[in-house]
Design a protein around this motif. Structure first.
Motif, PDB file in Angstrom:
ATOM      1  N   PRO A 144     -21.977 -48.904 -23.167  1.00  0.00           N
ATOM      2  CA  PRO A 144     -21.153 -48.734 -24.379  1.00  0.00           C
ATOM      3  C   PRO A 144     -20.649 -50.061 -24.938  1.00  0.00           C
ATOM      4  O   PRO A 144     -20.506 -50.214 -26.150  1.00  0.00           O
ATOM      5  CB  PRO A 144     -19.971 -47.878 -23.899  1.00  0.00           C
ATOM      6  CG  PRO A 144     -20.337 -47.368 -22.550  1.00  0.00           C
ATOM      7  CD  PRO A 144     -21.459 -48.187 -21.996  1.00  0.00           C
ATOM      8  N   GLU A 145     -20.387 -51.021 -24.058  1.00  0.00           N
ATOM      9  CA  GLU A 145     -19.871 -52.304 -24.527  1.00  0.00           C
ATOM     10  C   GLU A 145     -20.940 -53.033 -25.360  1.00  0.00           C
ATOM     11  O   GLU A 145     -20.689 -53.447 -26.494  1.00  0.00           O
ATOM     12  CB  GLU A 145     -19.462 -53.150 -23.320  1.00  0.00           C
ATOM     13  CG  GLU A 145     -18.553 -54.292 -23.712  1.00  0.00           C
ATOM     14  CD  GLU A 145     -18.234 -55.212 -22.535  1.00  0.00           C
ATOM     15  OE1 GLU A 145     -18.897 -55.110 -21.474  1.00  0.00           O
ATOM     16  OE2 GLU A 145     -17.338 -56.052 -22.702  1.00  0.00           O
ATOM     17  N   THR A 146     -22.149 -53.144 -24.800  1.00  0.00           N
ATOM     18  CA  THR A 146     -23.224 -53.794 -25.538  1.00  0.00           C
ATOM     19  C   THR A 146     -23.456 -53.081 -26.858  1.00  0.00           C
ATOM     20  O   THR A 146     -23.593 -53.707 -27.911  1.00  0.00           O
ATOM     21  CB  THR A 146     -24.529 -53.779 -24.713  1.00  0.00           C
ATOM     22  OG1 THR A 146     -24.280 -54.353 -23.446  1.00  0.00           O
ATOM     23  CG2 THR A 146     -25.631 -54.544 -25.410  1.00  0.00           C
ATOM     24  N   LEU A 147     -23.506 -51.749 -26.778  1.00  0.00           N
ATOM     25  CA  LEU A 147     -23.775 -50.975 -27.989  1.00  0.00           C
ATOM     26  C   LEU A 147     -22.745 -51.276 -29.072  1.00  0.00           C
ATOM     27  O   LEU A 147     -23.091 -51.496 -30.239  1.00  0.00           O
ATOM     28  CB  LEU A 147     -23.791 -49.477 -27.662  1.00  0.00           C
ATOM     29  CG  LEU A 147     -24.026 -48.562 -28.861  1.00  0.00           C
ATOM     30  CD1 LEU A 147     -25.403 -48.806 -29.472  1.00  0.00           C
ATOM     31  CD2 LEU A 147     -23.877 -47.088 -28.474  1.00  0.00           C
ATOM     32  N   SER A 148     -21.460 -51.322 -28.676  1.00  0.00           N
ATOM     33  CA  SER A 148     -20.436 -51.524 -29.703  1.00  0.00           C
ATOM     34  C   SER A 148     -20.574 -52.911 -30.342  1.00  0.00           C
ATOM     35  O   SER A 148     -20.316 -53.076 -31.532  1.00  0.00           O
ATOM     36  CB  SER A 148     -19.039 -51.329 -29.109  1.00  0.00           C
ATOM     37  OG  SER A 148     -18.735 -52.378 -28.216  1.00  0.00           O
ATOM     38  N   TYR A 149     -21.020 -53.902 -29.560  1.00  0.00           N
ATOM     39  CA  TYR A 149     -21.152 -55.240 -30.127  1.00  0.00           C
ATOM     40  C   TYR A 149     -22.388 -55.371 -31.018  1.00  0.00           C
ATOM     41  O   TYR A 149     -22.339 -56.022 -32.062  1.00  0.00           O
ATOM     42  CB  TYR A 149     -21.168 -56.304 -29.025  1.00  0.00           C
ATOM     43  CG  TYR A 149     -19.897 -56.348 -28.215  1.00  0.00           C
ATOM     44  CD1 TYR A 149     -18.690 -55.870 -28.737  1.00  0.00           C
ATOM     45  CD2 TYR A 149     -19.883 -56.860 -26.921  1.00  0.00           C
ATOM     46  CE1 TYR A 149     -17.529 -55.891 -27.991  1.00  0.00           C
ATOM     47  CE2 TYR A 149     -18.718 -56.887 -26.171  1.00  0.00           C
ATOM     48  CZ  TYR A 149     -17.550 -56.400 -26.709  1.00  0.00           C
ATOM     49  OH  TYR A 149     -16.396 -56.425 -25.972  1.00  0.00           O
ATOM     50  N   ILE A 150     -23.501 -54.757 -30.594  1.00  0.00           N
ATOM     51  CA  ILE A 150     -24.674 -54.882 -31.475  1.00  0.00           C
ATOM     52  C   ILE A 150     -24.458 -54.083 -32.763  1.00  0.00           C
ATOM     53  O   ILE A 150     -24.986 -54.437 -33.808  1.00  0.00           O
ATOM     54  CB  ILE A 150     -26.025 -54.511 -30.782  1.00  0.00           C
ATOM     55  CG1 ILE A 150     -26.053 -53.091 -30.270  1.00  0.00           C
ATOM     56  CG2 ILE A 150     -26.382 -55.494 -29.685  1.00  0.00           C
ATOM     57  CD1 ILE A 150     -27.425 -52.672 -29.702  1.00  0.00           C
ATOM     58  N   GLU A 151     -23.621 -53.055 -32.671  1.00  0.00           N
ATOM     59  CA  GLU A 151     -23.267 -52.330 -33.908  1.00  0.00           C
ATOM     60  C   GLU A 151     -22.365 -53.181 -34.796  1.00  0.00           C
ATOM     61  O   GLU A 151     -22.501 -53.192 -36.016  1.00  0.00           O
ATOM     62  CB  GLU A 151     -22.591 -50.992 -33.560  1.00  0.00           C
ATOM     63  CG  GLU A 151     -23.602 -49.957 -33.075  1.00  0.00           C
ATOM     64  CD  GLU A 151     -22.962 -48.640 -32.636  1.00  0.00           C
ATOM     65  OE1 GLU A 151     -23.710 -47.660 -32.470  1.00  0.00           O
ATOM     66  OE2 GLU A 151     -21.725 -48.591 -32.458  1.00  0.00           O
ATOM     67  N   ALA A 152     -21.442 -53.891 -34.165  1.00  0.00           N
ATOM     68  CA  ALA A 152     -20.561 -54.766 -34.951  1.00  0.00           C
ATOM     69  C   ALA A 152     -21.392 -55.852 -35.645  1.00  0.00           C
ATOM     70  O   ALA A 152     -21.180 -56.160 -36.822  1.00  0.00           O
ATOM     71  CB  ALA A 152     -19.509 -55.401 -34.043  1.00  0.00           C
ATOM     72  N   TYR A 153     -22.349 -56.406 -34.908  1.00  0.00           N
ATOM     73  CA  TYR A 153     -23.234 -57.434 -35.471  1.00  0.00           C
ATOM     74  C   TYR A 153     -23.999 -56.861 -36.660  1.00  0.00           C
ATOM     75  O   TYR A 153     -24.091 -57.480 -37.724  1.00  0.00           O
ATOM     76  CB  TYR A 153     -24.194 -57.908 -34.378  1.00  0.00           C
ATOM     77  CG  TYR A 153     -25.088 -59.075 -34.744  1.00  0.00           C
ATOM     78  CD1 TYR A 153     -24.725 -60.382 -34.443  1.00  0.00           C
ATOM     79  CD2 TYR A 153     -26.328 -58.874 -35.358  1.00  0.00           C
ATOM     80  CE1 TYR A 153     -25.556 -61.457 -34.739  1.00  0.00           C
ATOM     81  CE2 TYR A 153     -27.164 -59.935 -35.666  1.00  0.00           C
ATOM     82  CZ  TYR A 153     -26.775 -61.229 -35.359  1.00  0.00           C
ATOM     83  OH  TYR A 153     -27.614 -62.286 -35.660  1.00  0.00           O
ATOM     84  N   ARG A 154     -24.550 -55.659 -36.442  1.00  0.00           N
ATOM     85  CA  ARG A 154     -25.276 -54.982 -37.531  1.00  0.00           C
ATOM     86  C   ARG A 154     -24.393 -54.847 -38.767  1.00  0.00           C
ATOM     87  O   ARG A 154     -24.801 -55.176 -39.888  1.00  0.00           O
ATOM     88  CB  ARG A 154     -25.715 -53.582 -37.056  1.00  0.00           C
ATOM     89  CG  ARG A 154     -26.276 -52.694 -38.159  1.00  0.00           C
ATOM     90  CD  ARG A 154     -26.263 -51.231 -37.750  1.00  0.00           C
ATOM     91  NE  ARG A 154     -24.894 -50.728 -37.601  1.00  0.00           N
ATOM     92  CZ  ARG A 154     -24.578 -49.601 -36.967  1.00  0.00           C
ATOM     93  NH1 ARG A 154     -25.514 -48.855 -36.413  1.00  0.00           N
ATOM     94  NH2 ARG A 154     -23.326 -49.216 -36.874  1.00  0.00           N
ATOM     95  N   ASP A 155     -23.165 -54.377 -38.563  1.00  0.00           N
ATOM     96  CA  ASP A 155     -22.281 -54.164 -39.707  1.00  0.00           C
ATOM     97  C   ASP A 155     -21.947 -55.477 -40.402  1.00  0.00           C
ATOM     98  O   ASP A 155     -21.787 -55.519 -41.617  1.00  0.00           O
ATOM     99  CB  ASP A 155     -21.005 -53.452 -39.258  1.00  0.00           C
ATOM    100  CG  ASP A 155     -21.300 -52.048 -38.738  1.00  0.00           C
ATOM    101  OD1 ASP A 155     -22.421 -51.548 -39.021  1.00  0.00           O
ATOM    102  OD2 ASP A 155     -20.449 -51.462 -38.042  1.00  0.00           O
ATOM    103  N   GLY A 156     -21.838 -56.525 -39.595  1.00  0.00           N
ATOM    104  CA  GLY A 156     -21.569 -57.838 -40.185  1.00  0.00           C
ATOM    105  C   GLY A 156     -22.709 -58.289 -41.077  1.00  0.00           C
ATOM    106  O   GLY A 156     -22.501 -58.756 -42.198  1.00  0.00           O
TER     107      GLY A 156
END
Lengths: 806, 117
Positions: A144-156
């Protein structure tokens, strides 16, 4: 008549509109492209740096300081904001490259270039690039941690894309007439697959199988030995492996003889010159008592450069170094406690299996005495201005049947399936996230544990004084000889049985010799219990590096810089004296003698102002080709033996039958080849001089950094003044070389130096597009500004605040 | 002569306004509209809007590019290829815009003639 005139004008107007609005061949749509309100003229500017930007989804404000090199120093309050900002800033400076690399990774170039890229796309799909990316994404989603960060990157990234108008698109989009699409988390997986292909996608199983069939076992082992007669491995010799106490897989008995392969061509291989150096010295061997670490990955020299340098800080951690557009965190760099860098740990992680189908429908294949079901994966390949192509790829439990009668093969009832660690998937993003946060050796080890591919030699140094090097990746535990050649897809004993347990991966921590190093050489000596054979290991750089560190007791930063820029040509030094002693020179003309005398007085340093390196390069290229002329005559897919073994053959088996040139009636020996190729060399260089002037090494090699679009001359940089060649520590070949040179001294906080052949901006219209290149070529470094506080803005040229959207 | 000047100014103004909303073919729209409402005769139908847009695009492009030392213009002039000369590229840019506007003006003139009859 009046109407006719009107119709004619209408037709003319339409023709002008269509002609200027559309792309014809490689000509951009001229109206769109040249229009000052929409076309490339809008890209004629530097980045807008000093402003406040609202970004969706931020929790807190993020401060971005730019230094004079346009390196962003990012200060966020938490990780999610940090990686969102990283995505936003990477898109802001490198959008076209960011997206283009993932298109290349996933085999989607025909969407941009049309039918001419179709073969490439099919090949990448059949390599299982998209399949592997999906599996990797699955693994990342499980954390879940990795997922939340790659999603944040995507949104950025998407926050940046969404606020663009067509006039703001990077110039490459305008040139090729397309638009960016939204970023997705799968694209991070694709980028990591792109690196996996680049670094762990090289193999020659089918070529080796053919070579074995052609030469027979005894000759084959002489030409392609598992170990050379010299070996200075990554993990020092005489390492104690007694802690490895598991049972090794046994080779199946009575192996049937392997046929040659019916394919005349195989899929493209990654560049043979992909490689790297890294090393670290312990506190005792350092002038200051602090460990010093260095890394320089050797990759294709491209613009925009493969690396984007950033500082990424939150209140909890603060790291600095080179990022890969598309991946999160620092890939090669340091934080306040540790430093890390990678070189490629070449290992055989791709194997090929011959598959027998039950019938033409290919619904079943033979395995373990039964017919087992295949699965199908239908690859949808969109083609610009054409109908979409659907390529059905058969999958077995080994992996995709890359070669079949639809692709480079001719038999509807058989094919070759690829098994690749790259297909298994793994959360390799986590490793870098954890390294960024790491504080000591244990954190480094924990970060590495989950890392699968591409296998890397991870060098490590800490402010606590530890140095280490782990060869980390997921490696199949093979029986002796497994996967060197084509395997039998129906024989379960040929399946990968298990993987080497992570803790048994070769590693070294604080070795007695006081340094660790790697340069793509053999990972271990023959005492390592697991099966490792020569899979194209480099044999020169590593010995120069290790000899350098054995020669002295203490090293300082200048020593490190000198070594990264060292052009000593060990390869030439190991063959030329032998040639000079053995070559017959009585038939040389005066001009030829002069050239020979030039190279005879060479000190073996491949410096740009020398003639000798050009003579050597030309001579060696011809000699290498001539020794193996037997391979040209063969239509089978084959790979000629490696450089080191070729030189070994020339010196130790000068009268071997392979020295003979097939096209001449005489029976040549090595001695004859030296003379024949030398005369050809002299002729070629004399002609070159007549056309281009003096053939000093700088001009003759003509290193260039090419734009990602096939080195589009307008956006590339040519004739760079850099010495060395692929086999020198400064591995600067024609279009390949040190893509990021970094040196870090583990003071508190660490002191870093770095440079790369490119610039921070991806915009060819920016002065920051290629401003590091000349400094890089002459071996200069930037003193890296590792900010300890966001308030300390002394060397900052502009600051930007990213704020949550109201 | 006065008609020419009016058409010239009108084309220019319409083009500048439309460029805020429309892609590159705002120049075609401008050429067309001004020809419908401020009709010219013979060759002037083409060359007046041509000149108006030629001047508009070259000045606008020059203004954008000089602020950045023509870094990108010089590269694009290698790519197209125009010998690396930003100045030639500027002329080509003006001509492309001018031709598009002029041809659209020819159509505008024809439409006006049809409606009048």
């Amino acid at each position: 008549m009046k109407y006719f005139k009107s119709l004619l004008t209408l037709a003319l107007t339409l023709a002008v509109f269509i002609g200027l609005n559309g792309k014809f061949g490689s000509t951009p749509p001229m109206g769109k492209f040249l229009s000052p309100n929409q076309g490339f003229w809008q890209n004629e500017q530097d980045e807008n740096l000093s402003s406040t930007v609202q970004i969706d989804g931020l929790e807190d404000e993020v401060t971005v300081h730019y230094d004079e090199h346009l390196i962003p120093h990012v200060f966020a309050q938490n990780n999610a904001d940090l990686y969102r900002a990283q995505g936003f800033l990477t898109a802001k400076h490198r959008l076209w490259q960011l997206e283009f690399q993932t298109f290349a990774a996933g085999g989607r170039l025909a969407e941009i270039f049309g039918e001419q890229a179709l073969d490439y796309d099919r090949q990448e799909r059949r390599r299982g690039m998209d399949f592997g990316a999906e599996n990797a994404l699955q693994k990342m989603k499980e954390d879940p941690e990795t997922l939340s960060y790659i999603e944040a990157y995507r949104d950025g990234v998407n926050s940046y894309i969404n606020q663009l108008k067509p006039k703001d698109y990077p110039v490459e989009y305008k040139l090729l007439d397309y638009a960016p699409e939204p970023w997705s988390i799968k694209k991070t997986a694709l980028l990591l697959m792109y690196m996996t292909k680049m670094l762990a996608g090289r193999e020659s199983d089918l070529e080796q199988t053919n070579a074995l069939a052609k030469f027979g076992k005894e000759r084959y082992d002489l030409l392609y030995p598992d170990f050379y007669d010299v070996n200075d491995p990554v993990i020092p010799k005489k390492t104690d492996w007694s802690f490895i106490d598991i049972e090794m897989p046994e080779a199946p008995e009575n192996e049937s003889s392997i046929d040659s392969i019916s394919l005349t061509e195989t899929i493209d291989k990654p560049h043979a010159q992909n490689g790297s150096n890294n090393w670290a010295v312990s506190g005792e061997k350092s002038y200051s008592g602090h460990p010093i670490l260095a890394n320089d990955p050797h990759l294709g020299l491209n613009l925009p450069a493969i690396w984007f340098v950033m500082q990424l800080a939150t209140p909890e951690h603060n790291s600095y170094g080179a990022t890969l557009p598309g991946a999160l965190g620092i890939i090669s760099g340091y934080n306040n406690h540790i430093s890390w860098g990678e070189t490629n740990a070449t290992r055989d992680v791709i194997d090929w299996y011959k598959i027998e189908f039950k019938d033409d429908t290919r619904k079943e294949y033979k395995h373990d005495g039964q017919w087992k079901k295949t699965t199908q994966r239908i690859e949808e390949i969109k083609i610009r201005n054409k109908e979409t192509l659907y390529d059905t790829i058969i999958y077995t439990h080994h992996g995709p049947v890359t070669y079949d009668h639809n692709f480079k093969g001719d038999n509807a009832k058989s094919g070759y399936a690829m098994q690749w660690v790259g297909h298994i998937g793994g959360n390799n993003q986590r490793t870098f996230l954890k390294l960024n946060e790491g504080k000591n050796y244990d954190d480094y080890l924990d970060a590495l544990k989950s890392y699968t591919a591409p296998a890397q030699n991870f060098v490590f140094a800490s402010t606590e004084g530890d140095i280490a090097l782990w060869i980390q990746g997921k490696f199949p535990n093979k029986w002796e000889g497994q996967g060197k050649f084509l395997l039998d897809g129906s024989n379960p004993k040929h399946d990968w049985q298990s993987f080497i347990p992570q803790e048994f991966n070769a590693h070294t921590k604080n070795p007695e010799r006081g340094f660790v190093s790697s340069a793509n050489q053999h990972p271990v000596d023959a005492s390592y219990p697991f099966y490792v054979y020569n899979d194209g290991y480099e044999t020169y750089r590593n010995r120069v590096i290790n000899d350098f560190f054995r020669a002295k007791d203490q090293f300082d930063i200048q020593d490190f810089k000198n070594l990264q820029n060292n052009n000593y040509n060990l390869k030439a030094s190991e063959l030329l004296p032998y040639i000079f002693d053995n070559m017959e020179t009585s038939t040389l003309t005066n001009d030829e003698t002069e050239i020979l005398n030039t190279i005879k007085t060479w000190d073996f340093y491949s410096e740009i102002d020398q003639l000798a390196p050009s003579i050597w390069e030309t001579w060696w290229t011809k000699l290498y080709k001539t020794v193996w002329d037997e391979f040209d005559a063969d239509t089978m897919a084959l790979e000629i033996p490696y450089t080191y073994q070729t030189i070994y053959m020339l010196k130790n088996h000068p009268k071997d039958e392979l020295m003979d040139i097939l096209s001449t009636p005489e029976k040549e020996t090595a001695k004859d080849l030296f003379l024949i190729t030398f005369k050809e060399t002299a002729k070629e260089l004399t002609e070159w001089r007549a056309e281009h002037g003096n053939y000093n090494w700088g001009a003759y090699k003509a290193t260039f950094v090419g734009h990602l679009l096939q080195a589009l001359p307008a956006f590339s940089r040519f004739d760079l003044h850099i010495g060395g060649d692929y086999n020198t520590v400064n591995a600067a070949a024609k279009n390949h070389g040190p893509s990021w040179r970094m040196i870090v001294e583990m003071t508190s906080p660490p002191t870093g130096y770095g440079i790369y052949p490119g610039g921070q901006s991806g915009n060819p219209g920016s002065k920051y597009y290629d401003n590091f290149i000349d400094r890089w070529a002459v071996g200069e470094y930037m003193d890296l500004l590792f900010m300890q506080s966001e308030k300390d803005t002394e060397q900052i040229i502009a600051s930007q605040t990213l704020t949550p959207k109201q | 002569m006065k008609k020419n000047l009016i058409n010239f100014i009108v084309t220019l103004i319409i083009a500048v306004i439309l460029s805020q909303f429309l892609p590159w073919w705002h120049v075609m729209a401008a050429g067309f509209i001004s020809a419908v409402f401020f009709s010219l005769n013979r060759a002037a139908v083409f060359y007046i809007p041509f000149l108006a847009i030629f001047i508009y695009w070259t000045i606008y492009a020059f203004w954008l590019s000089q602020a950045n030392d023509f870094i990108l213009a010089k590269k694009i002039a290698v790519l197209l290829p125009l010998g690396g000369s930003w100045f030639v590229l500027l002329l080509v840019t003006g001509c492309i815009g001018g031709i598009a506007a002029g041809v659209a003006a020819l159509l505008g003139k024809q439409c006006r003639n049809l409606v009048k009859r």
